[in-house]
Design a protein around this motif. Structure first.
Motif, PDB file in Angstrom:
ATOM      1  N   SER A  84     -34.880  76.718   6.030  1.00 12.89           N
ATOM      2  CA  SER A  84     -35.705  77.655   6.801  1.00 12.89           C
ATOM      3  C   SER A  84     -36.912  78.118   6.013  1.00 12.89           C
ATOM      4  CB  SER A  84     -34.875  78.864   7.224  1.00 12.89           C
ATOM      5  OG  SER A  84     -33.821  78.474   8.060  1.00 12.89           O
ATOM      6  N   LEU A  85     -36.747  78.382   4.736  1.00 11.97           N
ATOM      7  CA  LEU A  85     -37.844  78.814   3.892  1.00 11.97           C
ATOM      8  C   LEU A  85     -38.848  77.677   3.711  1.00 11.97           C
ATOM      9  CD1 LEU A  85     -39.198  80.950   2.126  1.00 11.97           C
ATOM     10  CD2 LEU A  85     -37.736  80.198   0.241  1.00 11.97           C
ATOM     11  N   LYS A  86     -38.362  76.479   3.492  1.00 10.22           N
ATOM     12  CA  LYS A  86     -39.254  75.326   3.348  1.00 10.22           C
ATOM     13  C   LYS A  86     -40.058  75.105   4.625  1.00 10.22           C
ATOM     14  CE  LYS A  86     -36.435  72.675   0.110  1.00 10.22           C
ATOM     15  NZ  LYS A  86     -35.603  71.474  -0.054  1.00 10.22           N
ATOM     16  N   ASP A  87     -39.388  75.214   5.783  1.00 13.25           N
ATOM     17  CA  ASP A  87     -40.080  75.026   7.060  1.00 13.25           C
ATOM     18  C   ASP A  87     -41.124  76.111   7.312  1.00 13.25           C
ATOM     19  OD1 ASP A  87     -38.531  72.785   7.452  1.00 13.25           O
ATOM     20  OD2 ASP A  87     -37.146  73.756   8.860  1.00 13.25           O
ATOM     21  N   ALA A  88     -40.839  77.342   6.894  1.00 12.77           N
ATOM     22  CA  ALA A  88     -41.768  78.450   7.100  1.00 12.77           C
ATOM     23  C   ALA A  88     -43.023  78.299   6.239  1.00 12.77           C
ATOM     24  CB  ALA A  88     -41.080  79.777   6.782  1.00 12.77           C
ATOM     25  N   VAL A  89     -42.881  77.693   5.082  1.00 12.31           N
ATOM     26  CA  VAL A  89     -44.008  77.527   4.167  1.00 12.31           C
ATOM     27  C   VAL A  89     -44.833  76.299   4.526  1.00 12.31           C
ATOM     28  CG1 VAL A  89     -44.612  77.097   1.749  1.00 12.31           C
ATOM     29  CG2 VAL A  89     -42.835  78.737   2.310  1.00 12.31           C
ATOM     30  N   ALA A  90     -44.184  75.279   5.049  1.00 13.15           N
ATOM     31  CA  ALA A  90     -44.876  74.000   5.324  1.00 13.15           C
ATOM     32  C   ALA A  90     -45.884  74.086   6.414  1.00 13.15           C
ATOM     33  CB  ALA A  90     -43.866  72.936   5.697  1.00 13.15           C
TER      34      ALA A  90
END
Length: 90
Positions: A84-90
């Motif tokens: 979720s964190l990776k998707d939010a930053v990407a």
């Protein structure tokens, strides 16, 4: 964002005073620190995981003299971002 800005943001999102938000932020950080100090892992599903990684003793070079030195083994805190964190930053 520094710690003061984080406290202000938490206070606003949670609808609490800055003093209470600071206590909460400090408690979370202290708990993570204590847990890692004991060698355990802190896993926050969707956010990420904090863990301790052991590094082995290795050879290195002094950049000013070029002399070979031994770098001692140590333990380092690491963070692995969750999906979720990776998707939010990407």
């Amino acid at each position: 964002m520094n710690k003061g800005e984080l406290v202000a943001a938490v206070a606003e999102k949670a609808g609490m005073t800055k003093a209470n938000a600071e206590l909460a932020v400090n408690a979370v950080l202290e708990t993570i620190t204590d847990t890692l100090g004991q060698g355990d892992t802190v896993a926050l599903v969707g956010f990420g995981s904090f863990a301790v990684k052991a590094t082995a003793e290795r050879k290195g070079r002094n950049p000013s003299t070029g002399q070979e030195i031994t770098i001692a083994a140590s333990k380092k805190p690491t963070f692995t971002a969750g999906k979720s964190l990776k998707d939010a930053v990407a």
